[in-house]
Design an enzyme around this catalytic site. Structure first.
Site, PDB file in Angstrom:
ATOM      1  N   GLU A 131       0.824  -1.201   0.000  1.00 22.30           N
ATOM      2  CA  GLU A 131       0.000   0.000   0.000  1.00 22.30           C
ATOM      3  C   GLU A 131       0.861   1.254   0.000  1.00 22.30           C
ATOM      4  O   GLU A 131       1.936   1.290   0.597  1.00 22.30           O
ATOM      5  CB  GLU A 131      -0.941  -0.004   1.209  1.00 22.30           C
ATOM      6  N   CYS A 144       3.459   8.651   0.883  1.00 19.28           N
ATOM      7  CA  CYS A 144       3.981   7.774   1.928  1.00 19.28           C
ATOM      8  C   CYS A 144       4.274   6.425   1.284  1.00 19.28           C
ATOM      9  O   CYS A 144       3.355   5.742   0.803  1.00 19.28           O
ATOM     10  CB  CYS A 144       2.973   7.646   3.069  1.00 19.28           C
ATOM     11  N   CYS A 151       6.491  -6.417   7.807  1.00 21.03           N
ATOM     12  CA  CYS A 151       7.553  -5.822   8.617  1.00 21.03           C
ATOM     13  C   CYS A 151       7.955  -6.801   9.712  1.00 21.03           C
ATOM     14  O   CYS A 151       7.094  -7.464  10.313  1.00 21.03           O
ATOM     15  CB  CYS A 151       7.074  -4.505   9.242  1.00 21.03           C
ATOM     16  N   CYS A 155       5.859  -3.906  15.928  1.00 22.31           N
ATOM     17  CA  CYS A 155       5.253  -2.914  16.821  1.00 22.31           C
ATOM     18  C   CYS A 155       3.788  -3.292  17.046  1.00 22.31           C
ATOM     19  O   CYS A 155       3.036  -3.509  16.087  1.00 22.31           O
ATOM     20  CB  CYS A 155       5.364  -1.519  16.225  1.00 22.31           C
ATOM     21  N   CYS A 158       0.790  -1.442  15.288  1.00 22.72           N
ATOM     22  CA  CYS A 158       0.934  -1.187  13.846  1.00 22.72           C
ATOM     23  C   CYS A 158       0.391  -2.359  13.048  1.00 22.72           C
ATOM     24  O   CYS A 158       0.777  -3.516  13.263  1.00 22.72           O
ATOM     25  CB  CYS A 158       2.408  -0.957  13.510  1.00 22.72           C
ATOM     26  N   GLY A 202       6.756  -1.549   6.282  1.00 24.81           N
ATOM     27  CA  GLY A 202       8.148  -1.965   6.379  1.00 24.81           C
ATOM     28  C   GLY A 202       9.042  -1.012   7.145  1.00 24.81           C
ATOM     29  O   GLY A 202       8.682   0.121   7.447  1.00 24.81           O
ATOM     30  N   GLU A 203      10.225  -1.505   7.464  1.00 26.96           N
ATOM     31  CA  GLU A 203      11.271  -0.755   8.161  1.00 26.96           C
ATOM     32  C   GLU A 203      12.362  -0.397   7.150  1.00 26.96           C
ATOM     33  O   GLU A 203      13.108  -1.266   6.690  1.00 26.96           O
ATOM     34  CB  GLU A 203      11.849  -1.607   9.300  1.00 26.96           C
ATOM     35  N   SER A 234      11.854   7.040   8.109  1.00 23.85           N
ATOM     36  CA  SER A 234      11.394   6.729   9.465  1.00 23.85           C
ATOM     37  C   SER A 234      11.886   5.346   9.874  1.00 23.85           C
ATOM     38  O   SER A 234      11.773   4.387   9.105  1.00 23.85           O
ATOM     39  CB  SER A 234       9.859   6.774   9.525  1.00 23.85           C
ATOM     40  N   SER A 257      11.096   6.375  15.735  1.00 22.85           N
ATOM     41  CA  SER A 257       9.897   6.037  16.500  1.00 22.85           C
ATOM     42  C   SER A 257      10.301   5.640  17.912  1.00 22.85           C
ATOM     43  O   SER A 257      10.985   4.632  18.105  1.00 22.85           O
ATOM     44  CB  SER A 257       9.144   4.882  15.826  1.00 22.85           C
ATOM     45  N   LEU A 258       9.859   6.416  18.906  1.00 22.33           N
ATOM     46  CA  LEU A 258      10.201   6.123  20.301  1.00 22.33           C
ATOM     47  C   LEU A 258       9.042   5.444  21.028  1.00 22.33           C
ATOM     48  O   LEU A 258       9.127   4.301  21.437  1.00 22.33           O
ATOM     49  CB  LEU A 258      10.593   7.411  21.033  1.00 22.33           C
ATOM     50  N   HIS A 259       7.983   6.200  21.286  1.00 17.73           N
ATOM     51  CA  HIS A 259       6.746   5.699  21.895  1.00 17.73           C
ATOM     52  C   HIS A 259       6.875   5.348  23.373  1.00 17.73           C
ATOM     53  O   HIS A 259       5.864   5.114  24.031  1.00 17.73           O
ATOM     54  CB  HIS A 259       6.198   4.490  21.130  1.00 17.73           C
ATOM     55  N   ASN A 333      -3.977   5.541  15.779  1.00 18.36           N
ATOM     56  CA  ASN A 333      -4.985   5.184  14.789  1.00 18.36           C
ATOM     57  C   ASN A 333      -5.411   3.731  15.013  1.00 18.36           C
ATOM     58  O   ASN A 333      -4.576   2.876  15.329  1.00 18.36           O
ATOM     59  CB  ASN A 333      -4.436   5.359  13.371  1.00 18.36           C
ATOM     60  N   CYS A 376      -1.256   6.668   9.868  1.00 20.37           N
ATOM     61  CA  CYS A 376      -0.017   6.103  10.407  1.00 20.37           C
ATOM     62  C   CYS A 376      -0.320   4.814  11.161  1.00 20.37           C
ATOM     63  O   CYS A 376      -1.206   4.780  12.027  1.00 20.37           O
ATOM     64  CB  CYS A 376       0.649   7.104  11.348  1.00 20.37           C
TER      65      CYS A 376
END
Length: 384
Positions: A131, A144, A151, A155, A158, A202-203, A234, A257-259, A333, A376
């Protein structure tokens, strides 16, 4: 448990097939090498391919312009090729020949009710789907991009992480997404893409070599010409990739990305933190900042009752002390595999106020395309 794949894995390039040259004609000898996509090649590689077949580098630049400036979809129909290039294309491009062009077949095109966001589902040559999201803003458009099918980072909030890892994308499969977005904008009468964010499926730093080749193609001024300063990579925190970006002085923006601001909080949301602990990640970020002098964007998904308290904001501020940092706050999201809910606007403002008091700039990210799962963390495609 999600399997974390080694970040050093890269995609090997197929070996070139042997060729016998007769003047400006080329006879390709039998070869077991897999066909390659023209979109996998940088301009320098394309020039070498044509020169090896006895053609002038000028023909490579003609072909490059057709692919990336004119957005030609059928090279056989282009009217202005000189005979040597026409013969090379006839001998080398197409079914059963040495080269092909990634088509990224559009199988779904879904518009959000916000009127500004559109999600594309593309089918790749092996049937795998990915996508891509196209977002409109005042005076500009951003795409994007996906860099993998699935991935490996897992996470928990995600959708892509929930589907697991399928495979890396080749450079041409990444570039093809940009071509398709450009074609969609031209068909709608809009100007071309201004910004790219590698925040789709993906990463990116797990597929480092293919991503860097794709970005070299995308930023070339003789083609797509999207400036490096308008591209953001990212990462969930793949430390070897961050250090490599620093040592190679790559000119793209970095978003991490921390979170979570403690190891316990972060590893509960981001399993990759068990592979690259928070202290190691922050040390890599400081090395990156020291070597490049570039601002780092830190992404923080705000999950109600999980990581959205003023106390946690204070810990985040302390963690970022001494860095040129900007925090993007992203209300969660929804995804089918995670039961958390988005932070309320009042809590997001309180979180942001703590960061502001510490002198750390932040932005509460505008939510886009939620109704069509284009936001996201919402991208997901069926694994093949």
């Amino acid at each position: 448990m999600w399997c974390l794949i080694s970040p050093e894995i890269s995609i090997s390039q197929p070996a070139a097939s042997a060729a016998t040259i007769h003047g400006d004609m080329t006879t390709v000898a039998a070869s077991t090498a897999a066909p390659r996509s023209l979109l996998d090649l940088t301009l320098a590689e394309l020039e070498r391919e044509l020169v090896a077949s006895g053609l002038s580098p000028t023909h490579a630049r003609t072909l490059w312009r057709a692919l990336y400036a004119d957005m030609t979809t059928d090279l056989a129909e282009a009217p202005d090729y000189l005979p040597p290039l026409r013969r090379w294309l006839a001998a080398h491009l197409g079914d059963g020949r040495r080269f092909f062009i990634d088509a990224a077949e559009e199988t779904a095109n879904t518009a959000s009710s916000d009127g500004l966001t559109r999600k594309f589902l593309f089918r790749l040559a092996d049937g795998q789907t990915i996508e891509t999201v196209l977002m409109g803003f005042k005076g500009r458009h951003t795409a994007c991009l996906s860099t993998q099918a699935g991935c490996a980072m897992g996470c928990v909030f995600c959708a892509t992480g929930q589907m697991g890892f399928v495979r890396h994308l080749r450079p041409g499969e990444i570039v093809a997404q940009v071509r398709q977005a450009e074609l969609a904008l031209r068909a709608a009468g809009h100007d071309g893409l201004r910004n790219l964010v590698l925040m789709g499926m993906g990463e990116p730093l797990h597929n480092y070599d293919a991503v860097m080749t794709a970005l070299e193609i995308i930023t070339d001024r003789r083609g797509l010409n999207i400036g490096p300063g308008r591209i953001t990579i990212s990462t969930v925190g793949v430390v070897p990739g961050i250090l490599r970006l620093a040592s190679e002085r790559r000119p793209y923006h970095l978003a991490v990305s921390l979170h979570g601001a403690t190891e316990e909080e972060r590893s509960a949301l981001v399993p990759a933190s068990r592979r690259w602990p928070l202290a190691e990640l922050m040390a890599a970020c400081r090395t990156y900042f020291t070597q490049t002098g570039r601002r780092i964007f830190f992404e923080w998904t705000l999950i109600a009752g999980t990581n959205d308290s003023p106390t946690q904001a204070g810990r985040l501020a302390a963690l970022l002390t001494g860095l040129d940092a900007h925090v993007n706050l992203i209300p969660l999201n929804p995804t089918g595999g995670f039961a958390g809910t988005a932070t309320q606007a009042s809590a997001a403002k309180a979180f942001q106020k703590v960061l502001q008091a510490a002198g750390i700039p932040s932005t509460v990210r505008q939510r886009r395309g939620i109704d069509v799962a284009a936001g996201c963390g919402q991208l997901r495609a069926e694994a093949k």
